[in-house]
Design a protein around this motif. Structure first.
Motif, PDB file in Angstrom:
ATOM      1  N   PRO A 101      48.999 -36.531   7.238  1.00 19.67           N
ATOM      2  CA  PRO A 101      47.579 -36.400   6.883  1.00 19.67           C
ATOM      3  C   PRO A 101      47.302 -36.694   5.405  1.00 19.67           C
ATOM      4  CG  PRO A 101      48.389 -34.434   8.019  1.00 19.67           C
ATOM      5  CD  PRO A 101      49.589 -35.276   7.709  1.00 19.67           C
ATOM      6  N   VAL A 102      46.153 -37.299   5.166  1.00 22.99           N
ATOM      7  CA  VAL A 102      45.692 -37.526   3.788  1.00 22.99           C
ATOM      8  C   VAL A 102      44.929 -36.278   3.354  1.00 22.99           C
ATOM      9  CG1 VAL A 102      44.180 -38.941   2.340  1.00 22.99           C
ATOM     10  CG2 VAL A 102      45.475 -39.996   4.225  1.00 22.99           C
ATOM     11  N   ASN A 113      39.222 -44.429   7.728  1.00 23.57           N
ATOM     12  CA  ASN A 113      38.937 -44.560   9.164  1.00 23.57           C
ATOM     13  C   ASN A 113      38.739 -43.194   9.832  1.00 23.57           C
ATOM     14  OD1 ASN A 113      40.775 -45.880  12.066  1.00 23.57           O
ATOM     15  ND2 ASN A 113      38.609 -45.468  11.833  1.00 23.57           N
ATOM     16  N   ALA A 114      38.889 -42.117   9.040  1.00 23.75           N
ATOM     17  CA  ALA A 114      38.682 -40.790   9.635  1.00 23.75           C
ATOM     18  C   ALA A 114      37.202 -40.630   9.968  1.00 23.75           C
ATOM     19  CB  ALA A 114      39.126 -39.721   8.646  1.00 23.75           C
ATOM     20  N   MET A 143      36.125 -32.152  28.588  1.00 24.65           N
ATOM     21  CA  MET A 143      37.046 -33.053  29.272  1.00 24.65           C
ATOM     22  C   MET A 143      38.067 -32.317  30.138  1.00 24.65           C
ATOM     23  SD  MET A 143      36.064 -35.868  27.764  1.00 24.65           S
ATOM     24  CE  MET A 143      37.205 -36.885  28.661  1.00 24.65           C
ATOM     25  N   TYR A 150      40.489 -38.418  35.268  1.00 19.17           N
ATOM     26  CA  TYR A 150      39.878 -38.059  33.984  1.00 19.17           C
ATOM     27  C   TYR A 150      38.423 -37.712  34.238  1.00 19.17           C
ATOM     28  CZ  TYR A 150      37.641 -40.233  29.700  1.00 19.17           C
ATOM     29  OH  TYR A 150      36.871 -40.570  28.620  1.00 19.17           O
ATOM     30  N   LEU A 188      34.763 -36.424  32.515  1.00 18.50           N
ATOM     31  CA  LEU A 188      34.023 -36.298  31.251  1.00 18.50           C
ATOM     32  C   LEU A 188      32.624 -35.758  31.543  1.00 18.50           C
ATOM     33  CD1 LEU A 188      33.711 -39.172  28.599  1.00 18.50           C
ATOM     34  CD2 LEU A 188      31.741 -37.857  29.331  1.00 18.50           C
ATOM     35  N   TRP A 194      37.483 -30.701  19.972  1.00 20.82           N
ATOM     36  CA  TRP A 194      37.257 -31.981  19.274  1.00 20.82           C
ATOM     37  C   TRP A 194      37.094 -31.727  17.775  1.00 20.82           C
ATOM     38  CZ3 TRP A 194      38.822 -35.948  21.679  1.00 20.82           C
ATOM     39  CH2 TRP A 194      38.493 -36.244  23.000  1.00 20.82           C
ATOM     40  N   VAL A 249      31.454 -36.575  19.436  1.00 21.90           N
ATOM     41  CA  VAL A 249      32.474 -37.616  19.598  1.00 21.90           C
ATOM     42  C   VAL A 249      31.925 -39.042  19.551  1.00 21.90           C
ATOM     43  CG1 VAL A 249      34.218 -36.238  20.784  1.00 21.90           C
ATOM     44  CG2 VAL A 249      32.376 -37.285  22.100  1.00 21.90           C
ATOM     45  N   GLY A 268      34.914 -47.371  11.398  1.00 26.60           N
ATOM     46  CA  GLY A 268      34.869 -46.321  12.425  1.00 26.60           C
ATOM     47  C   GLY A 268      33.463 -46.081  12.938  1.00 26.60           C
ATOM     48  N   GLY A 269      33.388 -45.172  13.904  1.00 28.52           N
ATOM     49  CA  GLY A 269      32.144 -44.951  14.641  1.00 28.52           C
ATOM     50  C   GLY A 269      30.980 -44.433  13.812  1.00 28.52           C
ATOM     51  N   SER A 318      29.066 -46.688  16.761  1.00 25.52           N
ATOM     52  CA  SER A 318      30.107 -46.034  17.551  1.00 25.52           C
ATOM     53  C   SER A 318      30.505 -46.870  18.772  1.00 25.52           C
ATOM     54  CB  SER A 318      29.559 -44.679  17.985  1.00 25.52           C
ATOM     55  OG  SER A 318      30.446 -44.063  18.858  1.00 25.52           O
ATOM     56  N   GLY A 319      31.680 -46.570  19.329  1.00 31.25           N
ATOM     57  CA  GLY A 319      32.190 -47.317  20.493  1.00 31.25           C
ATOM     58  C   GLY A 319      33.175 -48.364  20.017  1.00 31.25           C
ATOM     59  N   LEU A 320      34.180 -48.623  20.844  1.00 34.26           N
ATOM     60  CA  LEU A 320      35.300 -49.442  20.364  1.00 34.26           C
ATOM     61  C   LEU A 320      34.921 -50.860  19.915  1.00 34.26           C
ATOM     62  CD1 LEU A 320      38.109 -48.196  22.734  1.00 34.26           C
ATOM     63  CD2 LEU A 320      37.530 -47.446  20.449  1.00 34.26           C
ATOM     64  N   PRO A 321      34.119 -51.621  20.676  1.00 32.46           N
ATOM     65  CA  PRO A 321      33.828 -52.995  20.229  1.00 32.46           C
ATOM     66  C   PRO A 321      33.180 -53.011  18.842  1.00 32.46           C
ATOM     67  CG  PRO A 321      33.093 -52.669  22.488  1.00 32.46           C
ATOM     68  CD  PRO A 321      33.494 -51.321  21.971  1.00 32.46           C
ATOM     69  N   ILE A 370      33.388 -50.648  16.598  1.00 29.87           N
ATOM     70  CA  ILE A 370      34.333 -50.132  15.595  1.00 29.87           C
ATOM     71  C   ILE A 370      35.295 -51.239  15.151  1.00 29.87           C
ATOM     72  CG2 ILE A 370      36.294 -48.557  15.308  1.00 29.87           C
ATOM     73  CD1 ILE A 370      34.595 -46.540  17.008  1.00 29.87           C
TER      74      ILE A 370
END
Ligand SMILES: Cc1cc2nc3c(=O)[nH]c(=O)nc-3n(C[C@H](O)[C@H](O)[C@H](O)COP(=O)(O)OP(=O)(O)OC[C@H]3O[C@@H](n4cnc5c(N)ncnc54)[C@H](O)[C@@H]3O)c2cc1C
Length: 342
Positions: free
Chosen positions: A93-94, A123-124, A158, A221, A223, A274, A285, A314-315, A321-324, A326
């Motif tokens: 951890p930083v 990126n945190a 979750m 899974y 959610l 979370w 999230v 990052g988001g 937010s969301g992977l694409p 990000i």
């Protein structure tokens, strides 16, 4: 200029629900295309109509699955970093970012080690990083009070379940709507408990991908979109009852009847987890909400305001937010650094 040309088509002044009204008259049909608003953690009655493009993309082009799960994307990127001469330190951890005047000069790790650098990329989770990694007096716009005032997305409850069989007749993706979906979404937005009538998503990916569980077994899974930690719900107190309520609902879905007897592993993650275990501010999230005043130029910039060598991905940053998106933020930062130092 391209953005200005696109602006009239983005419907950012309308809600997703209103935009769907341009295409469908039937209420249930409209609702069936609204669940994607969850991906940005917002209510479809509030989220800008621009995001109706997500349900369009899903239906027009389909949803793709990566064998082994989404973690494989990170794995492949990490292999590429190492191949290109980079180093990755896990479980390191930083503790803070180090500054000299108004310039970031490196980082200090939890173990006390110092790493100096020309640039620092964070990126945190945005608000957690601002609060914990940069002293408040060095954060122009982002005082603790301002971070608190920002709008945040919903959270999720979750269940990660390992079962001793494969549910061959249940599809990969399943969305179960609350009986009163609008009320369910309103409760989440108003930071209230979802009560007994809530929507949820179940993924049964083992029908597509046999690598996710040992032979003949599968992973399921679940959610549930719920309020973020502004709700002050005591999840430690609620989580067992909520899990049982959720399992009761799952048991009512076709082949899932009797799933309790097949559970070998069960991991629960609550909004509280979370925030505490994964450092996500308020357990939101999907990060800073995507209301107009927190979108596009109004979102935290990829080059932190006031600094020339401190970058954000990052988001919680631009574009969103969301992977694409990000990965988009990472590409923007890589290009910015390329331009600056070649
Ligand atoms: C249940 C769930 C389902 C989702 N489904 C989808 C989906 O289907 N599609 C989609 O596009 N998005 C989805 N999302 C959203 C997406 O996962 C997130 O938006 C995305 O992971 C956020 O990426 P990030 O890089 O901003 O942050 P993270 O993925 O949270 O990465 C930040 C990393 O920084 C590390 N870190 C934090 N502080 C420090 C520190 N001080 N020192 C060192 N390391 C630190 C953290 O450990 C973490 O690994 C989902 C999210 C959740 C929770």
């Amino acid at each position: 200029p391209n953005f200005l040309k696109a602006l009239p088509y983005l419907d950012a002044h309308k809600s997703i629900y209103d935009v769907l009204g341009n295409y469908y008259k039937e209420e249930e049909l409209k609702l069936s295309f609204t669940f994607q608003a969850k991906y940005i953690g917002m209510s479809p009655w509030v989220a800008p109509g621009t995001f109706s493009m997500i349900s369009y993309l899903e239906h027009k082009y389909g949803v793709f699955h990566i064998e082994g799960g989404l973690n494989k994307v990170s794995k492949v990127i990490s292999e590429l970093i190492i191949k290109k001469g980079g180093e990755i330190f896990l479980d390191t951890p930083v503790k803070e970012i180090l500054f000299e005047d108004k310039k970031a000069i490196g980082i200090k790790l939890d173990n006390g080690d110092i790493i100096e650098s020309d640039s620092v990329i964070i990126n945190a989770d945005f608000s957690t990083a601002m609060k914990n990694l940069i002293p408040e007096e060095l954060r122009n716009k982002y005082s603790n009070k301002n971070l608190e005032k920002k709008k945040y997305s919903c959270s999720t409850f979750m269940l990660y379940i390992g079962v001793d069989k494969i549910y061959k007749n249940i599809p990969h993706h399943n969305i179960i709507f609350a009986k009163d979906y609008k009320k369910n979404v309103k409760k989440i937005s108003e930071n209230k408990s979802v009560g007994g009538d809530f929507s949820f998503y179940i993924q049964n990916p083992s029908v597509t991908d046999s690598t996710l569980a040992p032979n003949g077994k599968s992973s399921v899974y679940v959610l549930v979109p719920v309020a973020n930690n502004n709700s002050e719900i005591d999840w430690e107190l609620e989580k067992d009852d909520f899990t049982q309520l959720l399992l009761d609902k799952i048991e009512k879905i076709g082949e899932f009847k009797g799933i309790r007897d097949h559970i070998e592993e069960l991991k629960i993650i609550t909004p509280n987890d979370w925030e505490i275990d994964y450092d996500v501010y308020k357990g939101a999230v999907f990060n800073l909400s995507h209301n107009i005043m927190q979108m596009l130029w109004f979102r935290p910039h990829n080059e932190l305001e006031g600094y020339k060598n401190l970058f954000l991905v990052g988001g919680g940053t631009h574009p969103g937010s969301g992977l694409p998106t990000i990965y988009g933020s990472a590409k923007i930062v890589a290009d910015l650094i390329d331009k600056k130092i070649g």
